[in-house]
Design an enzyme around this catalytic site. Structure first.
Site, PDB file in Angstrom:
ATOM      1  N   PHE A   1       8.954  16.910  11.724  1.00 57.40           N
ATOM      2  CA  PHE A   1       8.451  15.680  10.279  1.00 57.40           C
ATOM      3  C   PHE A   1       8.601  17.152   9.610  1.00 57.40           C
ATOM      4  O   PHE A   1       7.955  17.522   8.586  1.00 57.40           O
ATOM      5  CB  PHE A   1       8.017  15.040   9.602  1.00 57.40           C
TER       6      PHE A   1
ATOM      7  N   CYS B   1      12.888  10.704   8.343  1.00 57.43           N
ATOM      8  CA  CYS B   1      13.017  10.119   9.425  1.00 57.43           C
ATOM      9  C   CYS B   1      13.987  10.307  10.219  1.00 57.43           C
ATOM     10  O   CYS B   1      14.357  10.104  11.487  1.00 57.43           O
ATOM     11  CB  CYS B   1      12.419   8.401   9.459  1.00 57.43           C
TER      12      CYS B   1
ATOM     13  N   GLU C   1       9.451   0.417  10.602  1.00 56.02           N
ATOM     14  CA  GLU C   1      10.457   1.468  10.955  1.00 56.02           C
ATOM     15  C   GLU C   1      10.272   2.878  11.695  1.00 56.02           C
ATOM     16  O   GLU C   1       9.177   3.001  10.346  1.00 56.02           O
ATOM     17  CB  GLU C   1      11.252   1.820   9.190  1.00 56.02           C
TER      18      GLU C   1
ATOM     19  N   GLU D   1       8.773  14.477  17.172  1.00 58.43           N
ATOM     20  CA  GLU D   1       8.991  14.612  15.895  1.00 58.43           C
ATOM     21  C   GLU D   1       8.399  15.685  15.158  1.00 58.43           C
ATOM     22  O   GLU D   1       7.015  15.948  15.086  1.00 58.43           O
ATOM     23  CB  GLU D   1       9.082  13.010  15.065  1.00 58.43           C
TER      24      GLU D   1
ATOM     25  N   LYS E   1       0.951  -1.229  -0.443  1.00 57.47           N
ATOM     26  CA  LYS E   1      -0.238  -0.028   0.166  1.00 57.47           C
ATOM     27  C   LYS E   1       0.676   1.564   0.072  1.00 57.47           C
ATOM     28  O   LYS E   1       0.830   1.367   0.918  1.00 57.47           O
ATOM     29  CB  LYS E   1      -0.756   0.132   1.142  1.00 57.47           C
TER      30      LYS E   1
HETATM   31  P1  ADP Z   1       2.287  10.144   8.455  1.00 60.42           P
HETATM   32  O1  ADP Z   1       2.684   9.935   9.538  1.00 60.42           O
HETATM   33  O2  ADP Z   1       4.443  10.128   7.622  1.00 60.42           O
HETATM   34  O3  ADP Z   1       1.469   9.847   7.148  1.00 60.42           O
HETATM   35  P2  ADP Z   1       1.617   7.675   9.095  1.00 60.42           P
HETATM   36  O4  ADP Z   1       2.326   6.601  10.236  1.00 60.42           O
HETATM   37  O5  ADP Z   1       0.788   8.206   9.028  1.00 60.42           O
HETATM   38  O6  ADP Z   1       2.643   8.387   8.533  1.00 60.42           O
HETATM   39  O7  ADP Z   1       1.458   6.623   7.427  1.00 60.42           O
HETATM   40  C1  ADP Z   1       2.426   6.072   7.306  1.00 60.42           C
HETATM   41  C2  ADP Z   1       2.059   4.796   5.971  1.00 60.42           C
HETATM   42  O8  ADP Z   1       1.436   4.673   7.339  1.00 60.42           O
HETATM   43  C3  ADP Z   1       0.694   5.022   5.194  1.00 60.42           C
HETATM   44  O9  ADP Z   1       0.455   4.197   4.087  1.00 60.42           O
HETATM   45  C4  ADP Z   1      -0.720   5.223   6.032  1.00 60.42           C
HETATM   46  O10 ADP Z   1      -2.027   5.195   4.736  1.00 60.42           O
HETATM   47  C5  ADP Z   1      -0.551   3.947   6.526  1.00 60.42           C
HETATM   48  N1  ADP Z   1      -1.776   4.222   7.749  1.00 60.42           N
HETATM   49  C6  ADP Z   1      -1.952   4.870   8.303  1.00 60.42           C
HETATM   50  N2  ADP Z   1      -2.678   4.783   9.433  1.00 60.42           N
HETATM   51  C7  ADP Z   1      -2.432   3.049   9.485  1.00 60.42           C
HETATM   52  C8  ADP Z   1      -2.692   2.447  10.601  1.00 60.42           C
HETATM   53  N3  ADP Z   1      -4.100   2.323  11.670  1.00 60.42           N
HETATM   54  N4  ADP Z   1      -2.734   0.966   9.662  1.00 60.42           N
HETATM   55  C9  ADP Z   1      -2.015   0.274   8.639  1.00 60.42           C
HETATM   56  N5  ADP Z   1      -1.328   1.144   7.648  1.00 60.42           N
HETATM   57  C10 ADP Z   1      -1.522   2.678   8.789  1.00 60.42           C
END
Ligand code: ADP
Length: 513
Positions: free
Chosen positions: A413, A314, A280, A411, A204
């Site tokens: 970002f 990161c 990560e 963080e 994804k």
């Molecule tokens: P960022 O703050 O960098 O957007 P996230 O951790 O929110 O980081 O997102 C990183 C990835 O994790 C994205 O592909 C996002 O769609 C996915 N993501 C967000 N929420 C969930 C969840 N509950 N379960 C699995 N994947 C998720």
């Protein structure tokens, strides 16, 4: 030191570098917007789409098919069949290597289009995508292609009349979830070792940046990767990400993103089928500048550590600890240096600093800049948004930052550097480690004893001595503490996609040696 302007900070010198005062018309078109399942582009079961935006203008680029749980089920079914019955895990390693190298050749041939698509969707500077992201992504694929025919186990010396050996078997169907800050690098960092080992994948991309992943899915067909081996599902975390993490028929999950979501992924694994987890996650990494190090070099390294990719990294070294003897000089020079950063349209040649990826990140960064001021840090330069449209934020530097301020602990970002003063090596080791994170760290010194002491004392997965953010496919990246579980890149990255099986038989009528 005083840097006066209306709000007590020096006014940033930046005007958005544009062509004819306008955003450049994207020099590329979007070709692939559907889900990629079982080797084909298909609509989502629900028929729903979502929009992806241009961070320079906030305008919609295109609608993209939105996967949900039903699509995850279909993709996993295809990946399961490809793993259990298809040719991919069964073909020779050298054949897989040949196909993956062909895939890398195709990426190279389409690199111009891919780079422009990445800039459009993610707001990343085209110069950087072409000079760094794409070569790294393709390099990673070639690196693991080279491993595909070199994966083997051990012969065991048994304590009895038996013979034993180990097999390194592909772990199975892999779910992979990636973020938006390095979409191409993350895509290949995840799929390359998995495919080299003979696994099949459901990946994804982040909802902000689905376009290059879909383009790469198309090229995988041309490379000869069989149907079902690689499936790409654009969509949202709470639906697609959660369905992947919870799936009973996925054997392994690899995630890059926030610590908060990493925790959800691990929980989902624990509550479903205990799938193997690699995470990560976040960081708040220290960069330590000792008195004895060349100050101009330190300023260059610190600029990259905090501001590359608009701070959306990161690994950012945004807690800059400067020893008291060079503190004032460092502060003066870093402000002068950062004024030279070229901020503007990421399509324009020479631009080093484009927009942040989206409105949520943009607002969050501006909120942290407010926190810095409220908590009593001194805003040296930057701190404002730029332009009327798009998510541009000035490179921003605070000094007089204390360990317990939010900008020193959390963080961000974004393009925000915190400068902290220290006296002794003992002190900076203790303060450097005072964080929930442990992703990376840097130390700049000419004293080998100090370098050794600091690098062995800091609890982080990578320590750079006299450099920062260097390394390619061959290093190992991963976190101590709440920065993650496991290691990626290099030979360590392969282990995430293999499991060891021991095979033991008795020895009859033969010497037992
Ligand atoms: P960022 O703050 O960098 O957007 P996230 O951790 O929110 O980081 O997102 C990183 C990835 O994790 C994205 O592909 C996002 O769609 C996915 N993501 C967000 N929420 C969930 C969840 N509950 N379960 C699995 N994947 C998720």
């Amino acid at each position: 030191m005083a840097f006066p302007n209306s709000n007590g900070t020096e006014a940033g010198p930046w005007k958005l570098a544009m062509e004819d005062g306008k955003p450049i018309k994207p020099p590329v078109t979007v070709k692939y917007t559907k889900l990629f399942i079982n080797g084909e582009f298909v609509d989502s079961v629900s028929g729903k789409t979502f929009e992806t935006f241009d961070p320079r203008t906030e305008e919609v680029i295109t609608g993209v098919s939105e996967a949900t749980k039903e699509d995850v089920d279909l993709a996993v079914k295809a990946a399961r069949a490809a793993f259990d019955h298809g040719p991919w895990p069964r073909m020779s390693g050298s054949e897989r290597s040949r196909i993956l190298n062909k895939y890398a050749d195709l990426l190279q041939q389409h690199s111009e289009e891919l780079a422009k698509l990445e800039t459009w969707d993610a707001g990343k500077c085209l110069d950087m995508v072409q000079g760094f992201d794409l070569p790294e992504a393709i390099g990673n694929l070639r690196y693991y292609a080279g491993y595909a025919d070199k994966i083997h186990g051990l012969t065991l010396k048994m304590n009895g009349p038996y013979q034993g050996y180990t097999l390194q078997e592909p772990i199975g169907v892999c779910g992979q979830i990636i973020p938006w800050n390095f979409p191409l690098i993350m895509f290949f960092l995840k799929i390359s070792p998995a495919l080299a080992c003979g696994c099949t994948v459901v990946i994804k991309p982040a909802e902000d940046t689905p376009l290059t992943a879909l383009y790469c899915a198309h090229l995988s067909v041309e490379a000869g990767i069989p149907p079902g081996v690689l499936n790409v599902l654009p969509g949202f975390g709470a639906t697609v990400g959660a369905a992947i993490s919870n799936h009973m028929d996925i054997d392994k999950i690899a995630f890059t993103g926030s610590t908060q979501v990493g925790r959800l992924v691990m929980e989902a694994s624990a509550k479903s089928n205990l799938k193997d987890v690699t995470l990560e996650l976040g960081g708040k990494s220290p960069l330590i500048v000792m008195d004895d190090f060349n100050i101009d070099e330190a300023v260059e390294i610190a600029t990259v550590a905090s501001f590359i990719n608009m701070g959306q990294v990161c690994l950012a070294g945004s807690r800059v600890f400067v020893q008291e003897g060079v503190y004032d000089e460092f502060v003066k020079k870093i402000v002068e240096r950062v004024k030279k950063q070229v901020v503007g349209d990421p399509f324009k040649r020479g631009v080093q600093h484009g927009p942040q990826v989206n409105k949520v990140q943009f607002d969050r960064i501006l909120k942290y800049i407010q926190y810095g001021k409220i908590d009593g840090a001194n805003l040296l330069i930057g701190g404002h948004s730029l332009g009327k449209k798009g998510f541009y934020i000035e490179p921003t530097i605070f000094n007089n930052v204390e360990d317990d301020m939010r900008i020193a602990k959390e963080e961000i970002f974004g393009p925000v550097m915190s400068i902290l003063k220290f006296k002794t090596v003992e002190e900076v080791i203790e303060r450097g480690n005072k964080t929930i994170y442990g992703l990376v760290a840097g130390v700049l010194t000419n004293n080998i004893n100090v370098a050794n002491r600091v690098s062995r004392s800091l609890r982080a997965g990578t320590i750079w001595i006299n450099c920062y953010l260097t390394g390619g496919s061959e290093w190992s990246l991963g976190g101590y503490k709440m920065s993650g579980i496991g290691r990626e890149f290099g030979p360590f990255g392969l282990q995430n996609y293999l499991q060891v099986k021991s095979v033991i038989t008795p020895i009859h009528d033969s010497p037992w040696l």
